[in-house]
Design an enzyme around this catalytic site. Structure first.
Site, short mmCIF file in Angstrom:
data_model
loop_
_atom_site.label_atom_id
_atom_site.label_comp_id
_atom_site.label_asym_id
_atom_site.label_seq_id
_atom_site.Cartn_x
_atom_site.Cartn_y
_atom_site.Cartn_z
N GLY A 1 0.85 -1.19 0.00
CA GLY A 1 0.00 0.00 0.00
C GLY A 1 0.88 1.23 0.00
N ARG A 2 0.41 2.26 0.69
CA ARG A 2 1.16 3.53 0.70
C ARG A 2 2.56 3.34 1.29
NH1 ARG A 2 -4.43 5.36 1.97
NH2 ARG A 2 -4.05 4.06 3.78
N ILE A 3 2.62 2.77 2.50
CA ILE A 3 3.92 2.66 3.18
C ILE A 3 4.79 1.61 2.49
CG2 ILE A 3 5.07 2.15 5.37
CD1 ILE A 3 2.46 3.22 6.76
N THR B 1 6.53 -2.93 11.20
CA THR B 1 6.09 -1.59 11.61
C THR B 1 4.57 -1.48 11.42
OG1 THR B 1 6.50 -0.68 9.42
CG2 THR B 1 8.28 -0.42 11.03
N ARG C 1 1.41 -3.73 12.83
CA ARG C 1 0.81 -3.85 14.16
C ARG C 1 1.36 -5.13 14.79
NH1 ARG C 1 -0.32 0.74 13.96
NH2 ARG C 1 -2.36 1.74 14.08
N GLU D 1 1.37 -3.17 24.06
CA GLU D 1 2.18 -1.95 24.10
C GLU D 1 1.79 -1.11 25.30
OE1 GLU D 1 1.93 0.07 20.33
OE2 GLU D 1 2.75 -1.63 19.24
N HIS E 1 7.01 2.06 19.06
CA HIS E 1 5.93 2.48 18.16
C HIS E 1 6.12 3.96 17.74
CE1 HIS E 1 1.55 1.50 16.88
NE2 HIS E 1 2.10 2.36 16.05
P1 NAP Z 1 -2.54 0.93 3.03
O1 NAP Z 1 -2.11 1.96 2.04
O2 NAP Z 1 -3.98 0.62 3.18
O3 NAP Z 1 -1.72 -0.40 2.70
C1 NAP Z 1 -2.04 -1.65 3.24
C2 NAP Z 1 -1.81 -2.68 2.18
O4 NAP Z 1 -1.98 -3.96 2.75
C3 NAP Z 1 -2.78 -2.57 1.02
O5 NAP Z 1 -2.08 -2.26 -0.15
C4 NAP Z 1 -3.44 -3.93 0.92
O6 NAP Z 1 -3.43 -4.34 -0.42
C5 NAP Z 1 -2.54 -4.82 1.77
N1 NAP Z 1 -3.29 -5.87 2.44
C6 NAP Z 1 -4.40 -5.75 3.17
N2 NAP Z 1 -4.79 -6.95 3.64
C7 NAP Z 1 -3.87 -7.83 3.19
C8 NAP Z 1 -3.71 -9.23 3.33
N3 NAP Z 1 -4.60 -9.97 4.02
N4 NAP Z 1 -2.66 -9.83 2.75
C9 NAP Z 1 -1.78 -9.10 2.04
N5 NAP Z 1 -1.89 -7.77 1.87
C10 NAP Z 1 -2.92 -7.14 2.43
O7 NAP Z 1 -2.02 1.34 4.48
P2 NAP Z 1 -0.70 2.15 4.89
O8 NAP Z 1 -1.00 3.58 4.96
O9 NAP Z 1 0.42 1.67 4.04
O10 NAP Z 1 -0.54 1.62 6.39
C11 NAP Z 1 -0.39 0.24 6.66
C12 NAP Z 1 -0.43 -0.04 8.15
O11 NAP Z 1 0.76 0.41 8.76
C13 NAP Z 1 -1.53 0.71 8.92
O12 NAP Z 1 -2.77 0.04 8.85
C14 NAP Z 1 -0.99 0.74 10.34
O13 NAP Z 1 -1.45 -0.37 11.07
C15 NAP Z 1 0.52 0.63 10.14
N6 NAP Z 1 1.22 1.86 10.55
C16 NAP Z 1 2.08 1.83 11.58
C17 NAP Z 1 2.77 2.96 11.93
C18 NAP Z 1 3.77 2.94 13.05
O14 NAP Z 1 3.92 3.95 13.73
N7 NAP Z 1 4.49 1.85 13.25
C19 NAP Z 1 2.57 4.16 11.24
C20 NAP Z 1 1.68 4.16 10.19
C21 NAP Z 1 1.00 3.00 9.84
P3 NAP Z 1 -4.53 -5.36 -1.00
O15 NAP Z 1 -5.87 -4.77 -0.65
O16 NAP Z 1 -4.24 -5.44 -2.45
O17 NAP Z 1 -4.27 -6.64 -0.29
C1 GLV Z 2 0.25 4.43 13.70
O1 GLV Z 2 0.52 3.39 14.16
C2 GLV Z 2 -0.74 4.65 12.70
O2 GLV Z 2 -1.46 3.71 12.35
O3 GLV Z 2 -0.83 5.79 12.23
#
Ligand code: NAP
Ligand code: GLV
Length: 327
Positions: free
Chosen positions: A156-158, A237, A239, A268, A287
């Protein structure tokens, strides 16, 4: 006119609170620790809006305690702390903050990858403990990043931003998502793995970027760890509960995989007696994926924009249950 009542569950930037206060009656939790559950329930009792963070569990109990609640604005992209189905059932809009934290979180994922591969935290601890006795031709050997294969789970985005960084390091890049992204494949030279096991078997580094939900809970458990190379490094990074932490501990302890870099844990803050913290080959950060000054400010601004828009009957910048909207 006094405006809608809003509870802000954590301390945020004063200028953001000031903007919120121009249209709303705001009460903010001032303590650096999150509000205890009873205090949170009491605070939301007469609120129209809740500015929440991932430390607040926004579930049916909270919603029942807040009969006026119309909007929950989560200052995070992930919203697994919110029972979205229950919010939708009750007509409560839920907002989140995608996009503004993407690059900052990708930077941290890469920092953990580098730290775990090149034993950065372990080396720092050794220096401080007086264990740097000589330059040792066989000491502190880690793994090369350049030329290695990176497996991105969740493009996805990240995930995509991590891919861009990996290209700069000369890595080969595999990815697994439910849907293919042909344009990204062509632009960044990515190889799609339709099944997770293929990626796990081939990658030298595996980095997780899926949201946490029923489908992704324990996506990486003992069986998946066994598919990985004994020299492989896992970075999480996303969950904590995307990984079975007990299985990860055993895999790291027994040499099933080489190392891990974790920004998120099942519980956490991680309890100090968690066995993972006894392992030298596990780097843990608290985190902090989105924790840069500029990004946290952008997240607070976006969560505020979401809240003000929804309370004013306008579309949010990002709403996870837009079907609720009655615009
Ligand atoms: P996003 O753009 O929605 O990307 C998530 C990706 O995961 C999507 O491209 C989706 O693609 C894929 N996905 C979903 N379910 C899946 C599965 N069962 N198997 C394989 N791929 C799957 O979200 P993002 O903005 O990148 O953020 C992702 C996650 O990072 C957040 O939900 C959050 O929990 C975490 N995060 C953590 C921090 C931190 O501080 N550590 C900060 C920001 C975000 P498909 O639909 O094609 O499968
Ligand atoms: C942080 O973990 C977020 O999902 O923005």
């Amino acid at each position: 006119m006094p405006g809608p009542r809003v509870f802000v569950s954590r301390r945020i930037f004063p200028e953001v609170i000031q903007r919120l206060a121009q249209g709303c009656q705001v009460s903010m939790w001032e303590d650096p620790m999150p509000p205890p559950r009873a205090a949170l329930l009491a605070q939301v009792a007469d609120c129209d809006g809740l500015f929440a963070t991932i430390t607040e569990r926004v579930d049916g109990e909270l919603m029942a305690a807040a009969p006026r609640l119309r909007v929950v604005s989560n200052m995070a992209v992930g919203y697994d702390n919110v029972d979205v189905a229950e919010a939708t059932r009750r007509g409560i809009l839920v907002g989140n903050t995608p996009g503004v934290l993407t690059e900052t979180t990708a930077d941290l994922a890469f920092a953990l990858l580098l730290a775990a591969a090149r034993r950065v935290a372990e080396g720092d601890r050794a220096v401080r403990q007086g264990a740097w006795r000589t330059w040792d031709p066989m000491g502190w050997l880690g793994y090369d990043i350049h030329g290695a294969t990176l497996g991105i789970v969740g493009l996805g985005r990240i995930g995509l931003e991590v891919a861009k960084r990996a290209r700069g390091f000369g890595m080969h890049i595999l990815y697994h998502s439910r849907q293919r992204r042909p344009e990204a494949e062509a632009q960044y030279n990515l190889t799609y793995c339709a099944d997770l096991d293929t990626l796990l078997r081939q990658a030298d580094f595996v980095t997780l970027h899926v949201p946490l939900n029923k489908e992704t809970h324990y996506l990486v458990g003992a069986e998946q760890l066994r598919q990985m190379k004994p020299t492989a490094i896992l970075v999480n990074t996303a969950r904590g509960s995307v990984v079975d932490q007990r299985a990860l501990y055993e895999a790291l302890r027994d040499g099933v995989i080489a190392a891990a870099g974790l920004d998120v844990m099942e519980q956490e803050p991680v309890p100090l007696d968690d066995p993972l913290l006894t392992l030298p080959n596990c780097v843990v950060t608290p985190h902090i994926g989105s924790a840069s000054v500029a990004t946290r400010r952008r997240m607070a601004e976006m969560a505020t924009d979401n809240l003000l828009a929804a309370l004013g009957g306008q579309p949010m910048l990002s709403c996870v249950n837009p079907a609720v909207a009655r615009y």
